[in-house]
Design a protein around this motif. Structure first.
Motif, PDB file in Angstrom:
ATOM      1  N   GLY A   1      -1.776   6.752  -3.505  1.00 41.98           N
ATOM      2  CA  GLY A   1      -3.036   6.222  -3.277  1.00 41.98           C
ATOM      3  C   GLY A   1      -3.285   4.833  -4.136  1.00 41.98           C
ATOM      4  O   GLY A   1      -4.346   4.611  -4.468  1.00 41.98           O
ATOM      5  N   LEU A   2      -2.075   4.021  -4.309  1.00 41.68           N
ATOM      6  CA  LEU A   2      -2.274   2.926  -5.040  1.00 41.68           C
ATOM      7  C   LEU A   2      -1.961   1.769  -4.119  1.00 41.68           C
ATOM      8  O   LEU A   2      -1.062   1.861  -3.152  1.00 41.68           O
ATOM      9  N   ALA A   3      -2.495   0.604  -4.452  1.00 40.99           N
ATOM     10  CA  ALA A   3      -2.092  -0.777  -3.982  1.00 40.99           C
ATOM     11  C   ALA A   3      -1.663  -1.419  -5.071  1.00 40.99           C
ATOM     12  O   ALA A   3      -2.213  -1.423  -6.202  1.00 40.99           O
TER      13      ALA A   3
ATOM     14  N   PHE B   1      10.485  -2.701 -10.213  1.00 41.10           N
ATOM     15  CA  PHE B   1       8.998  -2.454  -9.979  1.00 41.10           C
ATOM     16  C   PHE B   1       8.833  -1.394  -8.926  1.00 41.10           C
ATOM     17  O   PHE B   1       9.259  -1.593  -7.796  1.00 41.10           O
ATOM     18  N   VAL B   2       8.331  -0.091  -9.273  1.00 34.28           N
ATOM     19  CA  VAL B   2       8.400   1.194  -8.670  1.00 34.28           C
ATOM     20  C   VAL B   2       6.910   1.585  -8.919  1.00 34.28           C
ATOM     21  O   VAL B   2       6.367   1.482  -9.620  1.00 34.28           O
ATOM     22  N   THR B   3       6.630   2.689  -7.831  1.00 39.05           N
ATOM     23  CA  THR B   3       5.461   3.416  -7.798  1.00 39.05           C
ATOM     24  C   THR B   3       6.034   4.878  -7.459  1.00 39.05           C
ATOM     25  O   THR B   3       7.038   5.031  -6.669  1.00 39.05           O
ATOM     26  N   CYS B   4       5.183   5.769  -7.921  1.00 40.28           N
ATOM     27  CA  CYS B   4       5.459   7.154  -7.576  1.00 40.28           C
ATOM     28  C   CYS B   4       4.350   8.150  -8.156  1.00 40.28           C
ATOM     29  O   CYS B   4       3.642   7.522  -9.004  1.00 40.28           O
TER      30      CYS B   4
ATOM     31  N   LYS C   1       0.715  -1.139   0.007  1.00 44.28           N
ATOM     32  CA  LYS C   1       0.020   0.180  -0.046  1.00 44.28           C
ATOM     33  C   LYS C   1       0.832   1.282   0.091  1.00 44.28           C
ATOM     34  O   LYS C   1       1.650   1.388   0.873  1.00 44.28           O
ATOM     35  N   ASP C   2       0.766   2.046  -1.002  1.00 40.50           N
ATOM     36  CA  ASP C   2       1.559   3.013  -1.184  1.00 40.50           C
ATOM     37  C   ASP C   2       0.679   4.322  -0.927  1.00 40.50           C
ATOM     38  O   ASP C   2      -0.017   4.682  -1.952  1.00 40.50           O
TER      39      ASP C   2
ATOM     40  N   ALA D   1      -6.536   1.695  -7.145  1.00 43.42           N
ATOM     41  CA  ALA D   1      -6.747   2.623  -6.323  1.00 43.42           C
ATOM     42  C   ALA D   1      -6.988   1.977  -4.828  1.00 43.42           C
ATOM     43  O   ALA D   1      -7.705   1.074  -4.683  1.00 43.42           O
ATOM     44  N   LEU D   2      -6.214   2.711  -3.860  1.00 46.00           N
ATOM     45  CA  LEU D   2      -6.689   2.419  -2.478  1.00 46.00           C
ATOM     46  C   LEU D   2      -8.026   2.594  -2.168  1.00 46.00           C
ATOM     47  O   LEU D   2      -8.773   1.751  -1.175  1.00 46.00           O
TER      48      LEU D   2
END
Length: 259
Positions: free
Chosen positions: A121-123, A157-160, A116-117, A257-258
């Motif tokens: 606001g993403l999972a 594998f990343v989120t931002c 959970k990021d 989306a979370l």
């Protein structure tokens, strides 16, 4: 003496008339004798470059973006200030047009474990070994594959939060995000589209990145997670770790989306 003075006066009058004639007559057949001549807008000095001609040449751009909002630069051309982000995308020879021939991909079952990021606001899926969590900076979450001996790249594998300008259409935003990911591939990398489709509150793209004699499989998923910017999930796996290419399907199937 009186005759001498009279002769001098005659000669002076003749000389004055000749001078007046020189001032009135043009010095050549191409000159204009009468009327003022406007000064040029710029006069080149002997020590500097000549001023550009106001008449456009065939090699100059036909118009600036402000004069022609619909103009699109050709691939590989230089961009003048004022072009839109999408025009810059279409002018980039590394990124081909996304046509209707690019099909959708079948999404796999959603992941059972998630990261959970909250900043995006993403999972996103927590991938199984050999993937492992890694220090996230400068991203907001990061998972990597172990390094392979002799290979410069490894799976990432990343989120931002979205690092580029959001567009009116989620598809266009995803295209710009995919172009941005070339910053994380070797210089000279080029994209080939493999899949494109909408997802809930966003868009996904899967593509091949070719560089020198190698390639990576990659994907971006842009989803509105309810934050000030959409969230970006980006995964790339080089051909030296091709066994993990199957995980790209798990990534794009599991981003949500979370809220």
């Amino acid at each position: 003496m009186r005759d001498i003075y009279r002769g001098v006066a005659v000669l002076a009058a003749v000389a004055a008339g000749a001078a007046a004639l020189v001032l009135v007559l043009p010095s050549g057949p191409d000159e204009v004798a009468a009327g003022p001549v406007a000064a040029p807008s710029a006069v080149p000095s002997s020590s500097g470059p000549a001023a550009p001609s106001p008449v456009p040449s065939s090699s100059a751009p036909a118009a600036s973006p402000s004069a022609s909002p619909t103009a699109t630069p050709s691939p590989g051309s230089s961009l003048a200030p004022g072009y839109t982000a999408m025009q810059a995308l279409y002018a980039d020879p590394r990124v081909p047009r996304l046509t209707a021939e690019v099909k959708r991909m079948r999404l796999t079952r959603p992941a059972k474990r998630y990261v959970k990021d909250k900043r995006t606001g993403l999972a996103v899926p927590r991938l199984a070994a050999p993937w492992k969590a890694h220090g996230a900076a400068p991203f907001t979450s990061k998972q990597v594959l172990p390094r392979t001996r002799g290979a410069a790249l490894r799976g990432l594998f990343v989120t931002c939060p979205l690092p580029i300008q959001e567009q009116d259409k989620p598809r266009d935003t995803a295209l710009l995000a995919a172009r941005w990911t070339l910053n994380h591939h070797p210089k000279g990398s080029r994209i080939t589209w493999l899949a494109s489709q909408p997802v809930k509150r966003g868009w996904l793209l899967v593509y091949r990145v070719t560089y020198r004699k190698h390639q990576s499989r990659a994907a971006v998923v842009v989803v509105d997670g309810g934050m000030s910017k959409p969230g970006l999930a980006f995964v790339t796996v080089p051909d030296t770790q091709r066994k993990q290419w199957r995980d790209i399907g798990r990534v794009v199937s599991g981003v949500r989306a979370l809220g």
